[in-house]
Design a protein around this motif. Structure first.
Motif, short mmCIF file in Angstrom:
data_model
loop_
_atom_site.label_atom_id
_atom_site.label_comp_id
_atom_site.label_asym_id
_atom_site.label_seq_id
_atom_site.Cartn_x
_atom_site.Cartn_y
_atom_site.Cartn_z
N TRP A 288 3.44 4.73 -11.17
CA TRP A 288 2.83 3.82 -10.20
C TRP A 288 3.63 3.73 -8.90
O TRP A 288 3.15 3.17 -7.92
CB TRP A 288 2.63 2.43 -10.81
CG TRP A 288 3.89 1.76 -11.26
CD1 TRP A 288 4.48 1.87 -12.48
CD2 TRP A 288 4.69 0.85 -10.51
NE1 TRP A 288 5.62 1.11 -12.53
CE2 TRP A 288 5.77 0.46 -11.35
CE3 TRP A 288 4.63 0.33 -9.22
CZ2 TRP A 288 6.76 -0.43 -10.93
CZ3 TRP A 288 5.62 -0.55 -8.81
CH2 TRP A 288 6.67 -0.92 -9.66
N ILE B 177 -1.78 0.70 -8.45
CA ILE B 177 -1.70 -0.73 -8.15
C ILE B 177 -3.05 -1.27 -7.70
O ILE B 177 -3.50 -2.31 -8.17
CB ILE B 177 -0.61 -0.98 -7.06
CG1 ILE B 177 0.78 -0.73 -7.67
CG2 ILE B 177 -0.70 -2.42 -6.54
CD1 ILE B 177 1.94 -1.02 -6.71
N VAL C 180 6.82 -5.20 -4.71
CA VAL C 180 6.86 -5.38 -6.17
C VAL C 180 8.30 -5.29 -6.66
O VAL C 180 8.72 -6.06 -7.52
CB VAL C 180 5.97 -4.32 -6.87
CG1 VAL C 180 6.11 -4.42 -8.38
CG2 VAL C 180 4.51 -4.50 -6.47
N LEU D 186 10.04 3.73 -0.36
CA LEU D 186 8.85 3.41 -1.15
C LEU D 186 7.76 2.86 -0.22
O LEU D 186 8.06 2.35 0.86
CB LEU D 186 9.18 2.34 -2.20
CG LEU D 186 10.32 2.65 -3.16
CD1 LEU D 186 10.47 1.50 -4.16
CD2 LEU D 186 10.08 3.96 -3.88
N HIS D 187 6.53 2.99 -0.62
CA HIS D 187 5.41 2.31 0.01
C HIS D 187 5.77 0.82 0.12
O HIS D 187 6.28 0.24 -0.84
CB HIS D 187 4.18 2.50 -0.88
CG HIS D 187 2.90 1.99 -0.28
ND1 HIS D 187 2.64 0.65 -0.09
CD2 HIS D 187 1.79 2.64 0.16
CE1 HIS D 187 1.43 0.51 0.43
NE2 HIS D 187 0.90 1.71 0.59
N PHE E 64 4.24 -1.83 -0.18
CA PHE E 64 3.69 -2.66 -1.24
C PHE E 64 4.47 -2.49 -2.54
O PHE E 64 4.71 -3.45 -3.27
CB PHE E 64 2.21 -2.32 -1.44
CG PHE E 64 1.46 -3.39 -2.14
CD1 PHE E 64 1.05 -4.52 -1.45
CD2 PHE E 64 1.18 -3.29 -3.49
CE1 PHE E 64 0.37 -5.54 -2.11
CE2 PHE E 64 0.50 -4.30 -4.15
CZ PHE E 64 0.09 -5.43 -3.47
N VAL E 65 4.90 -1.26 -2.81
CA VAL E 65 5.73 -1.00 -3.99
C VAL E 65 7.10 -1.66 -3.81
O VAL E 65 7.66 -2.25 -4.75
CB VAL E 65 5.87 0.51 -4.25
CG1 VAL E 65 6.85 0.77 -5.39
CG2 VAL E 65 4.52 1.14 -4.56
#
Lengths: 206, 206, 206
Positions: free
Chosen positions: A59, A66, C121, C114-115, C117-118
């Motif tokens: 992911w 996601i 998280v 990382l993205h 959004f990641v």
């Protein structure tokens, strides 16, 4: 590969819904529901990737997981009164999901040049451990250890996949045949209420 | 190193049996029993290897662990009425197992050039966390947190190993002396029913 | 960066105390208390680092975490009758801790490209999963899934941090503003006993 990718996403969606439903039953708040949906859907693949050192892990490398999970939670929230009775549809999704997760995990293991037997274990880890984490976090005895021919179906399909590997079939055909084995075994098992034998606990006490 | 490897395999075998016995008592099916035997036997080393980035991790790099665990489950299944009463033999295997797991984990940590104190923690993780995962998956309060001078024995043996490191002894001798410390402390503790002191919970309520 | 490092250590200290207090209430022995303090304090960052392949992971790369945790256990042991009533002070430490853990985790994710959004998280994983592991090992339903606007505060602060990123503010200012968002939301939530809405379980049964 795009059909398999589509099924992978559909399986992720189905797993996320199954996780969300368990969390709602346990009165978790919105955030808790998202977490449980998340670990149910990608937990197995995540453990596999960490164990075989496949970075970026599932992911993290593909943001679509996601979005799929968040969509599944939203759908569960909006339509939960409609989803809960759809047991057969959910079962179908879930069963297709585990078959794809098993075989993709196995393939990935082989691509990483693992021993075929270890790759087989990785396929099962991918399919099964999301549910195990879900059950640990929601304090249920992990279902798969007790009640279902579930892991066994994955194992059988994985073995078929490895055997077909020897025949050098078309890759898609190999994948589909092995997936059918998993879907068939699990469906037959559930319809006829088959269970794996237990080792009789006749001497150990509780 | 081949004697130590043999003891490592024997320890794996003993840990797998202990996991299988717990799972049988909990009425897990055959697959569940295998999983619990597996995580009990290689879970500690697996966590250690993931944390220190030692790939391939233990059971992926050496297929013998899987065969050992499957053999242990088979033996448990066939002879369970005979194994269950063999408490002293099991205890012996288990105690030798933790001493070897602790010291091999510590050595591996040192080989990866970790701070000696971190390497010591890795030794204990190797010896102890398989049992912790077993207890989490079977919904028991992890035993080692409450009842046994177990981790403490590992800690003491690890410290002795590090101290002997300064003396530049023969490597085998260093290993054996430290292992004896662990075996002795644990045996004495169990025979005399010693427990670690608890921090008295006199003010916190439950 | 040294102020942020100091707050990181202070947060680690506070998390370790909170873990130690839970373990003492559960009658764990000294070793069990240390383990629970340890996983509570560094568990979130450890999972983050394993998932994003950031080696050496947090407490392996910096021995100060271990000393901080051992000191926290010692302090808990010596002054537990004094700490337990200090609920407001503990809450303050804990709240500052999660804000720093969230933002450091988010920053680390961005540094690893990382993205966003990641990375967000990952910030939340850093702040929250230490407590989740603590609750699993002590057999409590993970608190954060049910009772607190905790993860939500981390999420909001993380989003603010990402938005401020666009403005190219001074890095310290950006960090402090986002941290204040987390501290404020959580404090307001606890003072006014706000909870996240639950998805009403009106159709699923238990």
């Amino acid at each position: 590969m795009s059909i398999i990718y589509a099924i992978d996403i559909a399986g992720t969606f189905a797993f996320a819904i199954s996780g969300a439903l368990v969390a709602i039953k346990k009165d978790f708040d919105v955030f808790g529901v998202i977490i449980i949906a998340f670990v149910t859907a990608v937990g197995g693949g995540m453990i596999r990737d960490v164990l075989i050192n496949a970075h970026p892990i599932n992911w993290i490398g593909d943001i679509n997981y996601i979005w799929t999970i968040l969509s599944a939670v939203l759908v569960t929230f909006l339509f939960k009164s409609k989803i809960a009775p759809l047991r057969k549809t959910m079962f179908l999704f879930d069963t297709i999901g585990i078959s794809v997760f098993t075989l993709l995990g196995l393939q990935k293991g082989l691509n990483y040049e693992l021993h075929p037997f270890v790759a087989l274990v990785m396929g099962m880890v991918s399919a099964v451990f999301g549910g195990v984490i879900r059950d640990v976090l929601t304090r249920r005895v992990p279902l798969i250890f007790k009640k279902e021919i579930y892991a066994s179906a994955c194992l059988a399909g994985g073995v078929v996949y490895l055997l077909l590997d020897q025949l050098q079939l078309n890759a898609d055909l190999q994948f589909i045949l092995a997936a059918l084995v998993i879907v068939t075994i699990r469906t037959v098992a559930v319809v006829y209420e088959l269970e794996l034998p237990k080792i009789k606990n006749d001497v150990l006490g509780k």
